[in-house]
Design an enzyme around this catalytic site. Structure first.
Site, PDB file in Angstrom:
ATOM      1  N   ASP A 266       0.843  -1.194   0.000  1.00 60.64           N
ATOM      2  CA  ASP A 266       0.000   0.000   0.000  1.00 60.64           C
ATOM      3  C   ASP A 266       0.882   1.250   0.000  1.00 60.64           C
ATOM      4  OD1 ASP A 266       0.959   0.297   2.604  1.00 60.64           O
ATOM      5  OD2 ASP A 266      -0.926  -0.293   3.552  1.00 60.64           O
ATOM      6  N   ALA A 267       0.290   2.408   0.180  1.00 57.61           N
ATOM      7  CA  ALA A 267       1.029   3.667   0.146  1.00 57.61           C
ATOM      8  C   ALA A 267       2.067   3.764   1.263  1.00 57.61           C
ATOM      9  CB  ALA A 267       0.057   4.839   0.228  1.00 57.61           C
TER      10      ALA A 267
END
Length: 155
Positions: free
Chosen positions: A22-23
């Protein structure tokens, strides 16, 4: 039928890719479910049953229910070990206990349970697990129960 045997533990190995993160740079939580699905599929394959061949015999395995608990994050390039242990074998369903470990430091990252139903491919109605599959699962249903100890020993 409760599972028990003395076979070697099963673990599927995989690597964390950029697309899995994810980010924040950690594995997105739902991807652990994908890793565990792959391990169940590879467990079937190791037993001599390909999902594609089973579908041709009007048989599918579908997840009825799942639960997961997250302990620590996996990150890009981590090598993972994913267990797929059958803990319960019923007429038309299996219960799997699964764990995801980071191979490098033997950290338990995620664990879960999955109730997997056997259904007809044409109608999605429950069907009995065929005898050959039942026998194969019964023979290995306890395999993996000592995976944690094997991983921590570095096997």
């Amino acid at each position: 039928m409760r599972a028990q045997n003395r076979l070697e533990p099963f673990a599927h190995r995989c690597r964390v890719y950029y697309e899995d993160t994810d980010a924040g740079g950690v594995v997105y939580y739902v991807n652990y479910l994908k890793f565990m699905e792959r391990a169940r599929t590879e467990r079937l394959r190791e037993l001599g049953f390909a999902q594609s061949a089973l579908a041709g015999e009007n048989l599918l395995f579908v997840v009825h229910s799942s639960e997961a608990r997250y302990h620590a994050p996996a990150r890009l390039d981590d090598e993972l070990l994913i267990s797929a242990q059958v803990t319960e074998l019923n007429r038309a369903s299996l219960r799997f206990k699964q764990q995801v470990w980071r191979a490098a430091d033997t950290t338990l990252l995620c664990e879960g349970q999955f109730l997997v139903a056997c259904v007809r491919a044409d109608s999605f109605k429950p069907r009995a697990i065929p005898e050959a599959l039942r026998t194969a699962f019964a023979d290995v249903s306890g395999a993996g129960k000592h995976l944690e100890q094997e991983i921590k020993r570095g096997s």
